[in-house]
Design an enzyme around this catalytic site. Sequence first.
Site, PDB file in Angstrom:
ATOM      1  CD  GLU A 322      -3.103   0.886   2.159  1.00 29.11           C
ATOM      2  OE1 GLU A 322      -3.987   0.048   1.934  1.00 29.11           O
ATOM      3  OE2 GLU A 322      -3.061   1.576   3.195  1.00 29.11           O
ATOM      4  CG  HIS A 351       7.492 -29.847   3.659  1.00 26.65           C
ATOM      5  ND1 HIS A 351       7.987 -31.101   3.386  1.00 26.65           N
ATOM      6  CD2 HIS A 351       8.164 -29.417   4.755  1.00 26.65           C
ATOM      7  CE1 HIS A 351       8.900 -31.431   4.291  1.00 26.65           C
ATOM      8  NE2 HIS A 351       9.028 -30.416   5.135  1.00 26.65           N
ATOM      9  CE  LYS A 455     -11.573   2.675   1.892  1.00 26.71           C
ATOM     10  NZ  LYS A 455     -11.166   3.614   2.962  1.00 26.71           N
TER      11      LYS A 455
END
Length: 528
Positions: A322, A351, A455
Amino acid sequence: MAAVDLWQRYKDWLYYHEGLGFYLDVSRMGFDQAFVKQMEPRFDQAFAAMAALEAGAIANPDENRMVGHYWLRDPDLAPTPELRQDIFDTLTNLEQFASQVRTGAIHPPGRQYFTDVLAIGVGGSALGPQFVAQALEPDFPPLAIHFIDNTDPEGIDRLLHRLGDRLPTTLVIVISKSGGTAETRNGMIEVRSRFETNGLPFARQAVAITGRGSHLENQALSEGWLATLPMRDWVGGRTSELSAVGLLPAALQNISIRSMLAGAKDMDAATRVADIRRNPAALIALAWYYAGKGKGEKDMVVLPYKDSLLLFSRYLQQLVMESLGKERDLQGNLVHQGIAVYGNKGSTDQHAYVQQLREGVANFFVTFIEVLKDRLGPSVEVDPGVTAGDYLFGFLQGTRRALYENQRESITLTIPEVNAHSVGALIALYERAVGFYGSLVNINAYHQPGVEAGKKAAASVLQLQQSVVRTLQDSPLPLGLQDLAQRSGFPEEVETIYTLVRHLHANQRHLVIYGNPGHPEQIKIASL
């Protein structure tokens, strides 16, 4: 590079801070002295910019705001007496409130103690507190902590169901600077509804952490919530962990917030040194710049070899991406900057995706995080003379070596143990590294226009939904998709309308779809 030369390079570039017991090794990054020399003028500017920021310069010109998270752990740095006093007062009030909750002096109606904390926030209002809780929460905390950090109804239901009969003894913390953050507001409404359904007084179990004068603060004050604490406009969400946002949840868990602040203050002092070689945050920023050629061409893989640091990569993901993911530089030039961050933990990743790291696309560099202390007390031997902690150390060193042998670069950061002091120092280290790197690549690391754009786009979809529902309610007959889009006034939004009606149909809200939803041109939609 020959082993003897590599050892010399390791010694040349090893950083050690005696007070913090902290080591940083950048020797497995391939820069040379000529590169460092070339970067020195940029770092001179970065050091000066950081000093100006700490002195109170406007570092976020988009919002005409100072950037003062460094003052939180050293209030004497704050540029005015009023700010200094405000920081002191907030910390004192926070500690007193947390102590009163832990001891039962503040308690839920009809009960002796609060048993749980439910923190509602998103982004920086959740990731920092979640990381600290995972890293530092005691085995038997005075209050167990839970988080609502999304607007997923099923996720909210699962959490509230698990709280069950402890809901009457749950303290709710609502964290939102503006009070209008949709995810946080939705979570608060959902939780308040559950309280009311159970006949519980929400206001007498709620705390607000929000901006002064915000809608949320006004609501909390008018309804008589237990407490309100400030989120200041000069502290960004992703750097808010050492503000009330992170300190109150930690204090309620009986985590030493003074130690966290002290660790951050010590690291701040270490990272103010205007010398690349003697400044760990500068060394990290140098390595990032070298790895990605100043353009973010390589991803950062974060591998902490400690279960308690599992969420550190998620915390860094927001802090780095950000802050640095910007379209334009300070002069308005199109640059598309950023560094992608991902990771899990060692040795789990051996793994999972270390196979690709060693032999696949070389589009990354690794940050290993080593913790010297294995555990409290002695360890059993899993092999003669060997403990589980020895294996963990071996896996880290072995992976580092295997990657370097295949020209995969890495940084190794070593801390003595995971405690409040070292966690505070880690937070401060990366906050400073991000600030330096932003200066090196000439972008504003302290605003986030892309988040605001997202937004606004979400709001437009919700407005479209209202228009579609009204159109269906006004139509006496079912409508085809194209006709619905046309009548709603958004013929160019037919794809979004299609996905929208699917969502509403699946939840039996407002409308029903006739026909096979997999064939959009054939369906009819009607109001319920």
